[in-house]
Design an enzyme around this catalytic site. Structure first.
Site, PDB file in Angstrom:
ATOM      1  N   ASP A 166      73.709  51.468  69.739  1.00 50.86           N
ATOM      2  CA  ASP A 166      75.031  52.097  69.730  1.00 50.86           C
ATOM      3  C   ASP A 166      74.998  53.502  70.313  1.00 50.86           C
ATOM      4  O   ASP A 166      75.435  54.472  69.691  1.00 50.86           O
ATOM      5  CB  ASP A 166      75.528  52.158  68.266  1.00 50.86           C
ATOM      6  CG  ASP A 166      76.970  52.646  68.184  1.00 50.86           C
ATOM      7  OD1 ASP A 166      77.248  53.439  67.245  1.00 50.86           O
ATOM      8  OD2 ASP A 166      77.783  52.276  69.048  1.00 50.86           O
ATOM      9  N   ASN A 414      63.746  51.778  64.885  1.00 47.06           N
ATOM     10  CA  ASN A 414      65.033  51.983  64.225  1.00 47.06           C
ATOM     11  C   ASN A 414      65.678  50.626  64.000  1.00 47.06           C
ATOM     12  O   ASN A 414      66.003  49.918  64.958  1.00 47.06           O
ATOM     13  CB  ASN A 414      65.986  52.859  65.037  1.00 47.06           C
ATOM     14  CG  ASN A 414      67.314  53.008  64.306  1.00 47.06           C
ATOM     15  OD1 ASN A 414      67.376  53.614  63.244  1.00 47.06           O
ATOM     16  ND2 ASN A 414      68.369  52.388  64.830  1.00 47.06           N
ATOM     17  N   GLU A 415      65.829  50.269  62.729  1.00 46.84           N
ATOM     18  CA  GLU A 415      66.539  49.059  62.338  1.00 46.84           C
ATOM     19  C   GLU A 415      66.030  47.790  63.020  1.00 46.84           C
ATOM     20  O   GLU A 415      66.806  47.029  63.608  1.00 46.84           O
ATOM     21  CB  GLU A 415      68.024  49.233  62.640  1.00 46.84           C
ATOM     22  CG  GLU A 415      68.603  50.394  61.884  1.00 46.84           C
ATOM     23  CD  GLU A 415      70.083  50.308  61.765  1.00 46.84           C
ATOM     24  OE1 GLU A 415      70.704  49.653  62.598  1.00 46.84           O
ATOM     25  OE2 GLU A 415      70.609  50.902  60.836  1.00 46.84           O
ATOM     26  N   ASN A 469      69.139  52.883  56.123  1.00 50.78           N
ATOM     27  CA  ASN A 469      70.441  53.005  56.781  1.00 50.78           C
ATOM     28  C   ASN A 469      71.395  52.087  56.023  1.00 50.78           C
ATOM     29  O   ASN A 469      71.170  50.878  55.992  1.00 50.78           O
ATOM     30  CB  ASN A 469      70.373  52.557  58.249  1.00 50.78           C
ATOM     31  CG  ASN A 469      69.542  53.501  59.099  1.00 50.78           C
ATOM     32  OD1 ASN A 469      69.085  54.529  58.619  1.00 50.78           O
ATOM     33  ND2 ASN A 469      69.356  53.166  60.366  1.00 50.78           N
ATOM     34  N   TYR A 471      75.624  51.212  54.988  1.00 46.95           N
ATOM     35  CA  TYR A 471      77.009  51.497  55.389  1.00 46.95           C
ATOM     36  C   TYR A 471      78.076  50.879  54.492  1.00 46.95           C
ATOM     37  O   TYR A 471      79.142  50.491  54.987  1.00 46.95           O
ATOM     38  CB  TYR A 471      77.222  51.101  56.839  1.00 46.95           C
ATOM     39  CG  TYR A 471      76.654  52.109  57.809  1.00 46.95           C
ATOM     40  CD1 TYR A 471      75.359  51.966  58.311  1.00 46.95           C
ATOM     41  CD2 TYR A 471      77.383  53.231  58.181  1.00 46.95           C
ATOM     42  CE1 TYR A 471      74.820  52.903  59.174  1.00 46.95           C
ATOM     43  CE2 TYR A 471      76.851  54.165  59.052  1.00 46.95           C
ATOM     44  CZ  TYR A 471      75.571  54.012  59.544  1.00 46.95           C
ATOM     45  OH  TYR A 471      75.043  54.923  60.398  1.00 46.95           O
ATOM     46  N   TYR A 475      80.977  49.538  57.171  1.00 48.04           N
ATOM     47  CA  TYR A 475      80.814  48.227  57.786  1.00 48.04           C
ATOM     48  C   TYR A 475      81.025  47.082  56.803  1.00 48.04           C
ATOM     49  O   TYR A 475      81.044  45.902  57.184  1.00 48.04           O
ATOM     50  CB  TYR A 475      79.446  48.116  58.471  1.00 48.04           C
ATOM     51  CG  TYR A 475      79.405  48.923  59.751  1.00 48.04           C
ATOM     52  CD1 TYR A 475      78.544  49.992  59.912  1.00 48.04           C
ATOM     53  CD2 TYR A 475      80.283  48.643  60.780  1.00 48.04           C
ATOM     54  CE1 TYR A 475      78.543  50.749  61.071  1.00 48.04           C
ATOM     55  CE2 TYR A 475      80.294  49.390  61.954  1.00 48.04           C
ATOM     56  CZ  TYR A 475      79.426  50.443  62.088  1.00 48.04           C
ATOM     57  OH  TYR A 475      79.438  51.198  63.233  1.00 48.04           O
ATOM     58  N   GLU A 509      70.799  57.052  57.313  1.00 47.25           N
ATOM     59  CA  GLU A 509      72.113  56.836  57.938  1.00 47.25           C
ATOM     60  C   GLU A 509      73.113  56.367  56.897  1.00 47.25           C
ATOM     61  O   GLU A 509      72.809  55.478  56.100  1.00 47.25           O
ATOM     62  CB  GLU A 509      72.060  55.767  59.043  1.00 47.25           C
ATOM     63  CG  GLU A 509      71.509  56.240  60.359  1.00 47.25           C
ATOM     64  CD  GLU A 509      71.685  55.214  61.464  1.00 47.25           C
ATOM     65  OE1 GLU A 509      70.788  55.096  62.321  1.00 47.25           O
ATOM     66  OE2 GLU A 509      72.704  54.499  61.441  1.00 47.25           O
ATOM     67  N   TRP A 554      75.008  60.124  59.042  1.00 45.09           N
ATOM     68  CA  TRP A 554      75.195  59.788  60.456  1.00 45.09           C
ATOM     69  C   TRP A 554      76.566  60.245  60.870  1.00 45.09           C
ATOM     70  O   TRP A 554      77.568  59.806  60.321  1.00 45.09           O
ATOM     71  CB  TRP A 554      75.065  58.267  60.640  1.00 45.09           C
ATOM     72  CG  TRP A 554      74.984  57.834  62.065  1.00 45.09           C
ATOM     73  CD1 TRP A 554      75.968  57.240  62.785  1.00 45.09           C
ATOM     74  CD2 TRP A 554      73.857  57.956  62.936  1.00 45.09           C
ATOM     75  NE1 TRP A 554      75.525  56.955  64.060  1.00 45.09           N
ATOM     76  CE2 TRP A 554      74.237  57.403  64.182  1.00 45.09           C
ATOM     77  CE3 TRP A 554      72.569  58.453  62.802  1.00 45.09           C
ATOM     78  CZ2 TRP A 554      73.371  57.343  65.272  1.00 45.09           C
ATOM     79  CZ3 TRP A 554      71.717  58.424  63.886  1.00 45.09           C
ATOM     80  CH2 TRP A 554      72.108  57.863  65.100  1.00 45.09           C
ATOM     81  N   LYS A 573      81.442  59.241  63.924  1.00 43.57           N
ATOM     82  CA  LYS A 573      80.939  59.507  62.570  1.00 43.57           C
ATOM     83  C   LYS A 573      80.391  60.934  62.414  1.00 43.57           C
ATOM     84  O   LYS A 573      79.848  61.278  61.375  1.00 43.57           O
ATOM     85  CB  LYS A 573      79.870  58.495  62.185  1.00 43.57           C
ATOM     86  CG  LYS A 573      80.399  57.073  62.022  1.00 43.57           C
ATOM     87  CD  LYS A 573      79.364  56.135  61.419  1.00 43.57           C
ATOM     88  CE  LYS A 573      79.912  54.728  61.282  1.00 43.57           C
ATOM     89  NZ  LYS A 573      80.076  54.073  62.626  1.00 43.57           N
TER      90      LYS A 573
END
Ligand SMILES: CCCN1C[C@@H](O)[C@H](O)[C@@H](C(=O)O)C1
Length: 600
Positions: A166, A414-415, A469, A471, A475, A509, A554, A573
């Protein structure tokens, strides 16, 4: 894997000249440049600033979104006074891949758009003349490269990147290019690792030189330029009495000077600023110099208006002023190593850095977030080639950044998709292969995505501490349902708490897209009020678990992404807008952070 990554400098023995400014630039839409001898002359170039991403300068979409081959060229005068030295071109970053030509001679290629590389041009250079430097570059994304993605070919024949991540695929010479000269016998690398004693410190150093001849001496000076320790030999100990330790937001730096001499002649000299400190993980504590630290900071991006992902000293200065204003003490270089100047800022300001490679998008779910497949990423037939590039870039990141006191840890992914067993062999190899790379043995970690929870991740055994991370509130379980989001987060953290895991957890995040100036009472998503409510929810949770040892929302600032029905000209964000002005939430979070001691 690069041999020479020391930051360039000018002194009695060395020469460094930045080649910033306007270069010739041309798209190679047919990939014919090499066949058409562009290494000798670009047929119809435009002028392009360096350092800069090329994308946002253009007014037409075909140019902004251009994917494929493109070329840079510049005539560089090399003074005759440099004769007898090794002559090089040092590229801070060429995104994502490049081949270097000088006076028509191919010098070398490099893959990886966020780390430096040195092209030795000694054999091709003409002294006291202009030399033609030409780069053939490419910005396509592939599943077997970092950062991961696809490159599609549209029906009109034009290429288009499909990032599995992203952030916008800003491309070009995003960091400075340096013309450098060093003695043939020169310092190639050094390491400096501190151990602490009772009102003394020992800096154990090693020095690598390009030739085995010559003697090496090392001197350490304090901020008043007073010599505090000396040692001879390519390896040794500098013992410092009453050291001024490097601490979080209380930085003290020393100047380390390495000299190579032969027959009483100075052959080479290299100086760098180092900090005397230790990093340890003790149970669920992250410790600097044996003192617990609580991380307050951000996920960031190298991103700004006009020049995209270019390193911009002005933006970096503003970002550090904002982070200090917020009461922050750390950040993650999401999702790629940043320009070396950033780490020098952090060294001086006493900020801790989680240094991350662009191993991002290793998750087909992320691709499906942008239209990919739903298979497990590590089942793909691309993982063998990807692993080679991944290890190469982890190695170069640690090699480049190992002497910065600000670097706290290495984030190797990352993720990534760790909720499939096929991830485990890849992680086993990567964590085993990188264990000995850092002479300071800093912790290694990676970020765990929403889908990679305490129950579902097969890779919890690898990291030295956890980056989560999460959300809820954005999300999923968003808006009025955020109370369920908090409940779900607490359920997961209760499992971490009840487990036998005794490692720190840092939230790396969490956040809400927020349109600055959008106010709604009561709140709705995208309003400034909602961003604060979401942060309040997370802060309630953080304050409930003592193994949570850091909070990095984030993002520091809004940043550019691909177009999409979930993006309003990029990701919003940020606690600050893209032009670095505060949203309401910045004032809220600043109030919280100024009340939390760095060593809480
Ligand atoms: C859901 C993926 C995790 N995280 C990655 C980061 O790069 C994105 O910008 C962020 C977001 O979607 O705001 C989410």
């Amino acid at each position: 894997m690069e041999q020479e990554l020391l930051y360039p400098l000018t002194n009695k023995c060395r020469f460094d000249q930045k080649l910033d400014g306007l270069w010739d630039f041309e798209f190679d839409r047919e990939s014919q440049g090499l066949a058409d001898n562009w290494t000798a002359k670009l047929p119809d170039p435009i002028k392009m600033p360096v350092p800069a991403s090329f994308n946002d300068f253009f007014t037409d979409k075909d140019s902004r979104e251009y994917t494929g081959d493109f070329w840079y060229a510049k005539r560089v005068f090399v003074p005759g006074s440099l004769r007898g030295k090794l002559i090089g071109l040092r590229f801070g970053a060429a995104t994502h891949r490049a081949t270097v030509y000088v006076n028509g001679q191919e010098i070398r290629s490099h893959e990886g758009g966020f780390l430096p590389f040195l092209a030795d041009i000694t054999s091709a250079v003409k002294f006291d003349e202009e030399n033609l430097v030409v780069l053939e570059m490419n910005n396509e994304l592939h599943r077997d490269a970092l950062p991961a993605g696809d490159t599609a070919v549209l029906k009109n024949g034009k290429k288009m990147v499909k990032p599995f991540f992203d952030f916008y695929n800003y491309s070009g010479l995003n960091r400075s290019v340096h013309l450098v000269a060093t003695p043939e016998n020169h310092v190639v690398d050094y390491t400096a690792v501190s151990t602490l004693g009772d009102d003394l410190a020992t800096v154990h150093y090693t020095v690598t030189t390009s030739q085995s001849v010559g003697s090496v001496s090392v001197t350490l000076r304090d901020k008043d330029d007073q010599i505090v320790a000396t040692s001879n030999g390519r390896t040794g100990d500098l013992v410092v009495q009453h050291p001024q330790l490097w601490n979080v937001r209380d930085a003290h730096l020393y100047t380390l000077t390495i000299q190579v001499t032969a027959n009483d002649n100075l052959i080479d000299e290299y100086s760098d600023e180092i900090g005397i400190r230790t990093i340890t993980i003790a149970g669920h504590q992250i410790e600097v110099n044996g003192q617990p630290v609580y991380l307050k900071g951000f996920g960031r991006h190298e991103d700004s208006i006009y020049a995209g992902r270019a390193f911009d000293l002005n933006v970096e200065k503003r970002d550090f002023e904002l982070m200090k204003w917020m009461g922050a003490n750390s950040f993650r270089t999401s999702h790629y190593p940043y320009d070396e100047e950033v780490y020098r800022f952090a060294d001086r300001e006493g900020f801790l850095i989680i240094d991350e490679v662009p191993a991002v998008g290793f998750k087909m779910a992320a691709a499906s977030f942008l239209g990919g497949l739903d298979q497990s990423f590590f089942d793909g037939d691309w993982t063998e080639e990807l692993y080679k590039k991944h290890l190469d870039q982890v190695t170069d990141m640690i090699h480049r950044d190992k002497n910065h006191p600000s670097v706290l840890a290495w984030s190797l992914f990352n993720e990534p998709d760790t909720s499939s067993k096929s991830a485990v062999p890849y992680f086993e190899k990567m964590f085993a292969a990188t264990k000995a790379l850092d002479p300071d043995q800093r912790p290694r970690t990676f970020t765990l995505n929403e889908d990679d929870t305490f129950d579902t991740s097969y890779c919890k055994q690898f990291p030295d501490f956890y980056l989560l991370n999460r959300y809820p509130g954005w999300y999923h379980k968003w808006g009025y349902e955020i109370s369920d989001g908090e409940a779900g987060l607490r359920e997961e953290l209760d499992k971490w708490a009840a487990s036998d895991i005794d490692k720190p957890v840092v939230f790396s995040e969490y956040g809400a897209d927020t349109q600055p100036g959008l106010h709604k009472l009561p709140s709705v998503m995208w309003s400034e009020e909602y961003q604060i409510e979401l942060l309040q929810m997370f802060n309630r949770v953080f304050d409930s678990y003592d193994f949570i040892r850091g909070e990095q929302p984030w993002n520091l600032a809004d940043f550019q992404t691909v177009e999409g029905n979930m993006r309003v000209n990029g990701n919003k964000k940020g606690l600050f807008t893209r032009d670095r002005q505060p949203k309401e939430a910045a004032f809220y979070l600043r109030h919280r952070w100024l009340d939390i001691d760095n060593n809480f």
